[in-house]
Write a protein that holds these residues in place. Structure first.
Motif, short mmCIF file in Angstrom:
data_model
loop_
_atom_site.label_atom_id
_atom_site.label_comp_id
_atom_site.label_asym_id
_atom_site.label_seq_id
_atom_site.Cartn_x
_atom_site.Cartn_y
_atom_site.Cartn_z
N THR A 197 58.85 33.94 41.25
CA THR A 197 57.63 34.03 41.46
C THR A 197 56.93 32.33 41.67
O THR A 197 57.38 32.09 40.78
CB THR A 197 56.77 34.92 40.05
OG1 THR A 197 57.28 36.31 40.37
CG2 THR A 197 55.26 34.94 40.23
N PRO A 198 55.91 32.32 42.50
CA PRO A 198 55.76 31.72 42.75
C PRO A 198 55.05 31.09 41.57
O PRO A 198 54.06 32.13 41.11
CB PRO A 198 54.39 31.77 44.37
CG PRO A 198 54.97 32.54 44.56
CD PRO A 198 55.08 33.05 43.29
N PHE B 265 51.42 33.37 39.86
CA PHE B 265 50.93 34.61 40.25
C PHE B 265 50.36 34.80 38.35
O PHE B 265 51.46 34.32 37.93
CB PHE B 265 52.37 34.76 40.74
CG PHE B 265 52.39 36.61 40.87
CD1 PHE B 265 52.37 37.11 42.56
CD2 PHE B 265 52.41 37.55 39.50
CE1 PHE B 265 51.97 38.11 42.08
CE2 PHE B 265 52.96 38.79 39.92
CZ PHE B 265 52.28 38.73 41.34
N ASP B 266 49.09 35.90 39.00
CA ASP B 266 48.59 36.26 37.34
C ASP B 266 49.19 37.60 37.18
O ASP B 266 48.13 38.46 37.81
CB ASP B 266 47.28 35.71 37.61
CG ASP B 266 46.80 35.76 35.92
OD1 ASP B 266 46.56 36.63 35.40
OD2 ASP B 266 45.76 35.10 35.75
N GLU B 267 50.56 37.99 36.56
CA GLU B 267 50.41 39.47 36.29
C GLU B 267 48.59 39.51 35.65
O GLU B 267 48.94 41.02 35.71
CB GLU B 267 51.06 39.35 35.32
CG GLU B 267 52.42 38.98 36.24
CD GLU B 267 52.96 39.71 36.80
OE1 GLU B 267 52.90 41.16 36.57
OE2 GLU B 267 54.75 39.60 37.06
N HIS C 94 46.86 40.24 38.82
CA HIS C 94 47.55 41.46 39.81
C HIS C 94 47.32 43.06 40.55
O HIS C 94 46.95 43.50 41.16
CB HIS C 94 48.82 41.16 39.51
CG HIS C 94 49.68 41.36 41.13
ND1 HIS C 94 49.54 40.62 42.20
CD2 HIS C 94 50.52 43.07 41.59
CE1 HIS C 94 50.06 41.89 43.24
NE2 HIS C 94 51.01 42.38 42.62
N LEU D 79 42.28 42.84 40.38
CA LEU D 79 41.70 41.81 41.64
C LEU D 79 40.97 41.85 42.39
O LEU D 79 40.47 41.16 42.85
CB LEU D 79 43.25 41.88 42.71
CG LEU D 79 43.60 41.26 43.55
CD1 LEU D 79 43.87 39.47 42.76
CD2 LEU D 79 44.80 41.86 44.26
N HIS E 276 46.58 32.91 41.96
CA HIS E 276 46.87 33.92 42.66
C HIS E 276 46.68 34.58 43.85
O HIS E 276 48.02 34.69 44.22
CB HIS E 276 46.37 35.11 41.75
CG HIS E 276 46.92 36.39 41.90
ND1 HIS E 276 47.93 37.06 40.85
CD2 HIS E 276 46.64 37.35 42.30
CE1 HIS E 276 48.81 38.17 41.43
NE2 HIS E 276 47.75 38.47 42.20
N ALA F 241 49.09 31.83 45.47
CA ALA F 241 50.33 32.23 44.76
C ALA F 241 50.96 33.16 46.24
O ALA F 241 51.63 34.07 46.41
CB ALA F 241 50.77 32.93 43.46
N LEU F 242 50.05 34.66 46.21
CA LEU F 242 50.11 35.62 47.82
C LEU F 242 50.19 35.90 48.56
O LEU F 242 51.55 35.68 49.28
CB LEU F 242 49.24 36.96 47.15
CG LEU F 242 48.67 37.58 45.91
CD1 LEU F 242 47.42 37.98 45.58
CD2 LEU F 242 50.25 38.02 45.69
N ARG F 243 49.62 34.07 48.88
CA ARG F 243 49.31 34.28 49.96
C ARG F 243 51.00 33.11 50.25
O ARG F 243 51.54 33.17 51.73
CB ARG F 243 48.41 32.59 51.03
CG ARG F 243 47.38 32.87 50.95
CD ARG F 243 46.40 32.34 51.88
NE ARG F 243 45.25 33.06 52.04
CZ ARG F 243 44.15 32.76 51.82
NH1 ARG F 243 43.55 31.67 50.60
NH2 ARG F 243 42.96 32.91 52.00
N ILE G 138 53.95 33.64 49.46
CA ILE G 138 55.23 35.15 48.75
C ILE G 138 54.66 35.60 50.52
O ILE G 138 56.15 35.70 50.74
CB ILE G 138 54.90 35.93 48.38
CG1 ILE G 138 54.36 35.88 46.77
CG2 ILE G 138 55.18 37.67 48.65
CD1 ILE G 138 54.42 36.92 45.56
#
Length: 114
Positions: free
Chosen positions: A3-4, A7-9, A12, A17, A86, A89-91, A93
Motif C-alpha cells: 500500500t502506498p 493511503f487512508d483506510e 477510503h 471519500l 489519499h 496514493a490512489l494515483r 496505485i
C-alpha cells in the motif's frame, strides 16, 4: 504490491471519500447540500461526518436553533492533507499498473478480472 504512503483506510470507503472530496472543493458546506449532493439520508451522513470529525478530519458547526438550525461542515487542515495524500496514493496505485494493452484493453470491465 504494498500500500502506498498516504493511503487512508478511514476515508477510503466510498461514502466517506465522496464526502471528503465534496468538502475539499469548498470552505464550508451546509449539511443539506452535502446530503442532497451525495443522495444520503440524514442519519447516514451524520454517521460519516461524526466518524470524520472524531479523526480530526472535519469540523461541524451548528448555528441557530429550532427550525432555523443550520449545520455546516468543513475539512480541517488535517482532513485536507489526508485527502490529498489519499488521492496521491490512489494515483500511485493506478499508475503502477500502467496503461492497458491489447486484449485486456478491449475486454469489458466485468470480464477483465477473469
Amino acid at each position: 504490491m504494498s500500500t502506498p504512503a498516504g493511503f487512508d483506510e478511514l476515508i477510503h470507503p466510498a461514502t466517506r471519500l465522496s464526502v471528503v472530496a465534496l468538502l475539499a472543493a469548498t470552505e464550508w458546506a451546509d449539511f443539506a447540500f452535502v446530503r442532497d449532493s451525495l443522495s444520503l439520508s440524514d442519519s447516514a451522513l451524520s454517521k460519516q461526518l461524526h466518524t470524520l470529525e472524531g479523526a480530526g478530519y472535519l469540523e461541524i458547526q451548528k448555528e441557530g436553533g429550532g427550525r432555523n438550525r443550520r449545520t455546516k461542515v468543513r475539512l480541517t487542515d488535517r482532513g485536507r492533507a489526508a485527502f490529498e495524500g489519499h488521492v496521491a496514493a490512489l494515483r500511485a496505485i493506478v499508475d503502477s499498473v500502467g496503461p492497458a494493452t491489447g486484449a485486456a484493453q478491449q475486454q469489458p470491465h466485468a470480464e477483465a478480472g477473469r
